[in-house]
Design an enzyme around this catalytic site. Sequence first.
Site, PDB file in Angstrom:
ATOM      1  N   GLY A   1       0.844  -1.193   0.000  1.00  0.00           N
ATOM      2  CA  GLY A   1       0.000   0.000   0.000  1.00  0.00           C
ATOM      3  C   GLY A   1       0.873   1.234   0.000  1.00  0.00           C
ATOM      4  O   GLY A   1       0.694   2.123   0.831  1.00  0.00           O
ATOM      5  N   GLY A   2       1.810   1.287  -0.958  1.00  0.00           N
ATOM      6  CA  GLY A   2       2.814   2.356  -0.942  1.00  0.00           C
ATOM      7  C   GLY A   2       2.786   3.287  -2.126  1.00  0.00           C
ATOM      8  O   GLY A   2       3.733   4.060  -2.319  1.00  0.00           O
TER       9      GLY A   2
ATOM     10  N   GLY B   1       1.603   5.692   2.694  1.00  0.00           N
ATOM     11  CA  GLY B   1       2.562   4.684   2.258  1.00  0.00           C
ATOM     12  C   GLY B   1       3.632   5.272   1.363  1.00  0.00           C
ATOM     13  O   GLY B   1       4.826   4.958   1.511  1.00  0.00           O
TER      14      GLY B   1
ATOM     15  N   TYR C   1     -15.610  -1.034   9.298  1.00  0.00           N
ATOM     16  CA  TYR C   1     -14.198  -0.645   9.199  1.00  0.00           C
ATOM     17  C   TYR C   1     -13.527  -0.690  10.568  1.00  0.00           C
ATOM     18  O   TYR C   1     -12.411  -1.197  10.713  1.00  0.00           O
ATOM     19  CB  TYR C   1     -14.100   0.761   8.608  1.00  0.00           C
ATOM     20  CG  TYR C   1     -12.706   1.339   8.561  1.00  0.00           C
ATOM     21  CD1 TYR C   1     -11.776   0.901   7.625  1.00  0.00           C
ATOM     22  CD2 TYR C   1     -12.327   2.354   9.446  1.00  0.00           C
ATOM     23  CE1 TYR C   1     -10.502   1.452   7.566  1.00  0.00           C
ATOM     24  CE2 TYR C   1     -11.057   2.900   9.400  1.00  0.00           C
ATOM     25  CZ  TYR C   1     -10.150   2.448   8.459  1.00  0.00           C
ATOM     26  OH  TYR C   1      -8.888   2.996   8.416  1.00  0.00           O
TER      27      TYR C   1
END
Length: 254
Positions: free
Chosen positions: A13-14, A19, A151
């Site tokens: 997730g970069g 990220g 969530y």
Amino acid sequence: MNKYSGRKAVVAGGTHGMGLAVVKALLDGGAEVVLTGRNEKNIETARTELTSSAAHVVRSDATSMADIHALGDLVEAGLGQIDFVFVNIGLAKLEPFDQVTEASYDQSFDTNTKGAFFTTQRLAPLVRDGGSIIFTTSIADEGGTDTLTVYSGAKAAVRAFAKGIASALLPRNIRVNVISPGFIDTPTMGITGMTDDDRDALKEMGDTATPMKRHGTVEEIATAVLFLAFDATFTTGARLTIDGGIGQGISTPR
């Protein structure tokens, strides 16, 4: 500055937001980084922006076990042992409790929880003894908000995972910790499916609710992440909030 020279890291997730800020800080410090994303636009933008040969941008979907295993194979072949994994996998959608469907529930848990768990399980054997793993949760991993019920539950599970994995990896002296951000200034504000007006309203609400009266920056997140990753050598199983005081019971002075 070569603070991270010789270090190797994976940022799941970069390709944007928090990220990407961590990736940039690692690269600036001399590290080699594999970073993942699944949004094609973000992937191409990251490839254009990150010109260093030490940055390896990979398309990988955390909800796909095949992609997770392929990522592990790629990391093992390309980097060998790694020093740090940042599991920055997340999907948040504003959805009132009475409107949650099985499909939206599964999507949230598949990404936030299942994806984070199995990505870590696949990459943990590649982490050097003495290395570190950090998960992103949220200040929503405790407390209660109607529109973030699912969530919140998914991120609370990740927080629990971190403690169990920290215990499992103690014999290898691998530290496992969690960052829990509050309102952070990212392109999506951490919520999918919002209009520009929705994001503006959310930002205004966040600034009002946060005792420090502003959003955090992605650079502030990166500083905290890399502190836990490399400097906090006697810290494991911990949760570091980066939230301007909103989750700490701090009242704004009158």
